[in-house]
Design a protein around this motif. Structure first.
Motif, PDB file in Angstrom:
ATOM      1  N   MET A   1      70.340 -25.095 -19.696  1.00 30.77           N
ATOM      2  CA  MET A   1      70.421 -25.845 -18.477  1.00 30.77           C
ATOM      3  C   MET A   1      69.445 -25.248 -17.472  1.00 30.77           C
ATOM      4  O   MET A   1      69.369 -24.039 -17.300  1.00 30.77           O
ATOM      5  N   ILE A   2      68.684 -26.123 -16.816  1.00 33.94           N
ATOM      6  CA  ILE A   2      67.726 -25.688 -15.813  1.00 33.94           C
ATOM      7  C   ILE A   2      68.095 -26.324 -14.483  1.00 33.94           C
ATOM      8  O   ILE A   2      68.321 -27.533 -14.387  1.00 33.94           O
ATOM      9  N   LYS A   3      68.150 -25.471 -13.456  1.00 35.26           N
ATOM     10  CA  LYS A   3      68.404 -25.933 -12.099  1.00 35.26           C
ATOM     11  C   LYS A   3      67.219 -25.528 -11.238  1.00 35.26           C
ATOM     12  O   LYS A   3      66.560 -24.526 -11.517  1.00 35.26           O
ATOM     13  N   LEU A   4      66.962 -26.333 -10.206  1.00 39.50           N
ATOM     14  CA  LEU A   4      65.873 -26.057  -9.285  1.00 39.50           C
ATOM     15  C   LEU A   4      66.384 -26.046  -7.854  1.00 39.50           C
ATOM     16  O   LEU A   4      67.236 -26.846  -7.484  1.00 39.50           O
ATOM     17  N   ILE A   5      65.849 -25.127  -7.074  1.00 31.30           N
ATOM     18  CA  ILE A   5      66.009 -25.158  -5.626  1.00 31.30           C
ATOM     19  C   ILE A   5      64.642 -25.554  -5.101  1.00 31.30           C
ATOM     20  O   ILE A   5      63.670 -24.832  -5.321  1.00 31.30           O
ATOM     21  N   ILE A   6      64.569 -26.719  -4.463  1.00 30.40           N
ATOM     22  CA  ILE A   6      63.276 -27.192  -3.981  1.00 30.40           C
ATOM     23  C   ILE A   6      63.281 -27.299  -2.462  1.00 30.40           C
ATOM     24  O   ILE A   6      64.331 -27.446  -1.839  1.00 30.40           O
TER      25      ILE A   6
END
Length: 135
Positions: free
Chosen positions: A1-6
């Motif tokens: 699982m990949i999460k991003l904070i943008i």
């Protein structure tokens, strides 16, 4: 699982990342790794997490970044979380290369990934959101 904070520079991405790293170390039954560019997080991230300065290993570009990430997991199967700060500065601002990097990373099993990306959501390719979710 990949999460991003943008978000743009100064929007609080790194602060949120630090909070999530510290939270993960409290809950994880394995090892938590945080990759950064430079050594700015030394006093913010708990000593229970492994903090790695990409500059200390000459990491630049997504090919080398992927090699580092996959090598971390290959060298220690107890790694449960890998966090990456300043993703576009370690890799490049080429969003197609970012998508290709995240596609490769998504194939690494049994690890939760979270990366910060200094860009507005509207700037990023739609394909990115098929691979990763926004935190």
């Amino acid at each position: 699982m990949i999460k991003l904070i943008i978000g743009k520079k100064g929007s609080g991405k790194t602060k949120k990342l630090v909070d999530l790293v510290n939270e993960a170390t409290a809950k994880s039954l394995g090892n938590v790794v945080c990759i950064e560019k430079g050594d700015t997080l030394t006093f913010s991230v708990t000593h229970k997490a492994r903090l790695i300065d990409a500059d200390a290993y000459g990491i630049s570009g997504y090919g080398e970044y992927y090699g580092m990430v996959s090598g971390i997991k290959a060298g220690n199967h107890d790694v449960t979380h890998i966090f990456g700060d300043a993703t576009l500065r370690i890799g490049t601002r080429n969003y197609d290369e970012l998508v290709a990097f995240l596609e490769r990373v998504s194939k690494i099993e049994d690890v939760e990934f979270l990366f910060t990306v200094s860009a507005d959501k509207e700037e990023l390719p739609k394909k990115l959101f098929d691979i990763a979710e926004i935190v």
